[in-house]
Design a protein around this motif. Structure first.
Motif, mmCIF file in Angstrom:
data_model
loop_
_atom_site.group_PDB
_atom_site.id
_atom_site.type_symbol
_atom_site.label_atom_id
_atom_site.label_comp_id
_atom_site.label_asym_id
_atom_site.label_seq_id
_atom_site.Cartn_x
_atom_site.Cartn_y
_atom_site.Cartn_z
ATOM 1 N N LEU A 308 37.217 96.596 -16.066
ATOM 2 C CA LEU A 308 35.854 96.098 -15.856
ATOM 3 C C LEU A 308 35.137 96.913 -14.782
ATOM 4 C CD1 LEU A 308 36.641 92.280 -16.011
ATOM 5 C CD2 LEU A 308 35.210 93.532 -17.643
ATOM 6 N N ARG A 309 35.853 97.245 -13.730
ATOM 7 C CA ARG A 309 35.251 98.042 -12.665
ATOM 8 C C ARG A 309 34.869 99.437 -13.171
ATOM 9 N NH1 ARG A 309 39.461 96.335 -7.782
ATOM 10 N NH2 ARG A 309 38.470 94.311 -7.277
ATOM 11 N N GLU A 310 35.728 100.017 -14.004
ATOM 12 C CA GLU A 310 35.415 101.341 -14.562
ATOM 13 C C GLU A 310 34.200 101.295 -15.477
ATOM 14 O OE1 GLU A 310 38.987 102.658 -16.432
ATOM 15 O OE2 GLU A 310 40.059 102.976 -14.518
ATOM 16 N N LEU A 311 33.948 100.119 -16.058
ATOM 17 C CA LEU A 311 32.753 99.951 -16.890
ATOM 18 C C LEU A 311 31.490 99.764 -16.064
ATOM 19 C CD1 LEU A 311 34.055 97.536 -19.688
ATOM 20 C CD2 LEU A 311 33.772 100.017 -19.810
ATOM 21 N N GLY A 312 31.661 99.683 -14.748
ATOM 22 C CA GLY A 312 30.505 99.479 -13.878
ATOM 23 C C GLY A 312 30.182 98.033 -13.619
ATOM 24 N N LEU A 313 31.114 97.132 -13.965
ATOM 25 C CA LEU A 313 30.903 95.707 -13.719
ATOM 26 C C LEU A 313 31.719 95.305 -12.494
ATOM 27 C CD1 LEU A 313 31.196 94.342 -17.379
ATOM 28 C CD2 LEU A 313 29.126 95.013 -16.140
ATOM 29 N N PRO A 314 31.065 95.078 -11.350
ATOM 30 C CA PRO A 314 31.798 94.694 -10.132
ATOM 31 C C PRO A 314 32.643 93.454 -10.394
ATOM 32 C CG PRO A 314 29.486 95.134 -9.637
ATOM 33 C CD PRO A 314 29.608 95.104 -11.131
ATOM 34 N N CYS A 315 33.904 93.514 -9.977
ATOM 35 C CA CYS A 315 34.805 92.402 -10.281
ATOM 36 C C CYS A 315 35.643 92.050 -9.059
ATOM 37 C CB CYS A 315 35.716 92.758 -11.457
ATOM 38 S SG CYS A 315 36.705 91.365 -12.047
ATOM 39 N N PHE A 316 35.452 90.843 -8.575
ATOM 40 C CA PHE A 316 36.294 90.273 -7.526
ATOM 41 C C PHE A 316 37.741 90.248 -8.018
ATOM 42 C CE2 PHE A 316 38.297 86.074 -6.855
ATOM 43 C CZ PHE A 316 38.621 86.174 -5.516
ATOM 44 N N GLU A 317 38.699 90.549 -7.137
ATOM 45 C CA GLU A 317 40.100 90.540 -7.545
ATOM 46 C C GLU A 317 40.651 89.120 -7.561
ATOM 47 O OE1 GLU A 317 44.509 92.347 -6.469
ATOM 48 O OE2 GLU A 317 42.787 92.891 -5.220
ATOM 49 N N PRO A 318 40.950 88.590 -8.749
ATOM 50 C CA PRO A 318 41.507 87.236 -8.821
ATOM 51 C C PRO A 318 42.945 87.217 -8.333
ATOM 52 C CG PRO A 318 41.488 88.234 -10.993
ATOM 53 C CD PRO A 318 40.820 89.213 -10.070
ATOM 54 N N ARG A 319 43.307 86.198 -7.571
ATOM 55 C CA ARG A 319 44.674 86.059 -7.057
ATOM 56 C C ARG A 319 45.382 84.839 -7.625
ATOM 57 N NH1 ARG A 319 46.584 89.349 -2.944
ATOM 58 N NH2 ARG A 319 45.242 91.191 -2.809
ATOM 59 N N GLY A 320 44.744 84.173 -8.591
ATOM 60 C CA GLY A 320 45.358 83.008 -9.194
ATOM 61 C C GLY A 320 44.784 82.752 -10.575
ATOM 62 N N ALA A 321 45.401 81.806 -11.303
ATOM 63 C CA ALA A 321 45.012 81.446 -12.667
ATOM 64 C C ALA A 321 45.133 82.662 -13.581
ATOM 65 C CB ALA A 321 43.605 80.839 -12.681
ATOM 66 N N PHE A 322 44.299 82.749 -14.631
ATOM 67 C CA PHE A 322 44.333 83.942 -15.495
ATOM 68 C C PHE A 322 42.928 84.312 -15.959
ATOM 69 C CE2 PHE A 322 46.626 80.570 -18.179
ATOM 70 C CZ PHE A 322 45.466 79.954 -18.607
ATOM 71 N N TYR A 323 42.016 84.372 -14.985
ATOM 72 C CA TYR A 323 40.623 84.695 -15.272
ATOM 73 C C TYR A 323 40.106 85.801 -14.362
ATOM 74 C CZ TYR A 323 41.018 79.976 -17.198
ATOM 75 O OH TYR A 323 41.443 78.859 -17.874
ATOM 76 N N ALA A 324 39.294 86.693 -14.942
ATOM 77 C CA ALA A 324 38.482 87.625 -14.166
ATOM 78 C C ALA A 324 37.036 87.156 -14.295
ATOM 79 C CB ALA A 324 38.643 89.047 -14.682
ATOM 80 N N PHE A 325 36.246 87.373 -13.237
ATOM 81 C CA PHE A 325 34.889 86.829 -13.191
ATOM 82 C C PHE A 325 33.923 87.925 -12.728
ATOM 83 C CE2 PHE A 325 31.808 83.484 -11.621
ATOM 84 C CZ PHE A 325 31.657 82.830 -12.841
#
Length: 397
Positions: A308-325
């Motif tokens: 997602l980051r390589e696509l240019g979409l800033p992405c917070f690093e998730p540390r739990g569950a199984f979701y990227a936001f």
């Protein structure tokens, strides 16, 4: 009786309640073939064999009748041992209620404590049912934003700013759906101090407790002096890939659990008997599977976040569950526009961030509980989608 008259008999709280932002969007998916779904919040694994076998043995043995309203005594004892071993908290079997998924536990907890007009603080973005459940219980949901720049952690200052004489409780949910954020012990200590200072009850939904990466889960009820005012919710759906089994539990102070039991016995009676025997097997023999699954999710987590980051979409690093936001704010589209266009143009399903509250606008939820190959293909399709949009925008300008 005319239809309009029938409509007038529907309760006002239901009439004004919006449909689930997730379900509304997934109605579109059913009409589209060849979709790669990063939307459904459930493991792509099937329930482990040892758990399924326990269910089948219970069926063969004819264990198909009601259990106690509270749940199988042996299961509640096992849950008590689990909480003591994994989270260092002590609950007796009598302080534990087995429920039909964590969803029922949320509903019971809210209905057991809310009087009409009581306000409940809810950190958001959050699971879609929380605010509607508060409203259905006669309360008033008060949304408290968590922000990407603060790693989506709930902050003391934001809670205090929304507390008044009507504030009754706080609904806390970490690891978080949809952001994947966690709260470390030091974060929780600040929230606990607010709960004590303002005499708040706390409902802590920790259904994703077993799914953390690089940081061990800190249970809210493990903090000193907080267990007495907290209802702990957890379940089997996420950790043991048992979403369809509908099995959860609540643990809390005696009087509150008794109050929840009153409602439970008039509505659900008991959780499915076969599911309870399966849950017992999960707690006794399922943790090797959990460890393997979490290790695999961790690999997928890195792939999707980096992609997602390589696509240019800033992405917070998730540390739990199984979701990227990830943030899609830079695309110029709203969350719903982005998701609908991505689905129709490239057949990739993700969920609009605003389905999880106002703070989710400008984001999308991508579930990485899908196979690595599907995640990689979805990222390629998203790349085509974004490139096409950039070309289109340039042509218009």
């Amino acid at each position: 009786m005319k239809n309009k008259d029938v409509d007038n008999h529907v309760a006002e709280v239901v009439q004004t309640m919006p449909h689930s932002g997730i379900r509304k969007f997934f109605d579109l998916i059913e009409k589209t073939d060849g979709v790669i779904s990063l939307g459904v919040g459930e493991p792509d694994y099937i329930t482990p064999e040892v758990i399924r076998e326990a269910c089948m043995k219970a069926l063969v043995a004819g264990r198909t009748k009601y259990t106690s309203n509270c749940g199988l005594p042996v299961l509640r004892e096992e849950i008590s041992c689990y909480l003591k071993t994994r989270f260092k908290v002590d609950y007796t079997a009598e302080q534990i209620l087995v429920t039909v998924g964590v969803s029922e536990a949320v509903d019971l907890a809210l209905r057991a404590i809310i009087n009409p007009g009581d306000e409940v603080l809810i950190g958001e973005p959050c699971y879609v049912s929380y605010a509607p459940n508060v409203a259905l219980a006669g309360g008033v949901p008060v949304l408290v934003p968590a922000r990407a720049e603060e790693e989506f952690r709930l902050k003391k200052k934001d809670l205090i700013a929304r507390i008044n004489e009507r504030t009754k409780a706080l609904l806390l949910s970490y690891p978080n759906n949809p952001t994947g954020a966690i709260m470390e012990r030091s974060d929780l200590e600040e929230i606990a101090q607010v709960a004590k200072n303002y005499d708040l009850l706390v409902i802590s939904d920790e259904v994703y407790a077993e799914l953390t990466y690089g940081k061990q889960h800190a249970s809210f009820v493990s903090l000193p002096g907080i267990k007495e005012r907290t209802i702990l919710l957890n379940g089997f759906s996420k950790a043991f890939a048992m979403t369809g089994w509908r099995l959860g539990f609540a643990a809390g102070p005696d009087e509150i659990i008794k109050a929840m039991l009153k409602i439970h016995q008039y509505t659900m009676l008991c959780a499915p008997t076969m599911s309870q025997f399966a849950g017992l097997a999960a707690l006794r023999n399922g943790f090797d599977f959990v460890d393997e699954m979490v290790s695999e999710y961790d690999k997928r987590r890195r792939i999707i976040v980096n992609g997602l980051r390589e696509l240019g979409l800033p992405c917070f690093e998730p540390r739990g569950a199984f979701y990227a936001f990830p943030s899609i704010a830079g695309t110029g589209m709203t969350s719903e526009e982005f998701c609908e266009n991505l689905l129709f143009e490239e057949k990739v399903a993700v969920v609009p961030g605003n389905a999880f509250g106002p703070s989710g606008e400008g984001h999308i939820r991508c579930c990485y509980a899908a196979s690595q190959s599907k995640i990689e293909e979805a990222l390629e399709r998203m790349q085509r989608f974004l490139r096409r949009r950039q070309i289109s925008n340039a042509a218009i300008l």
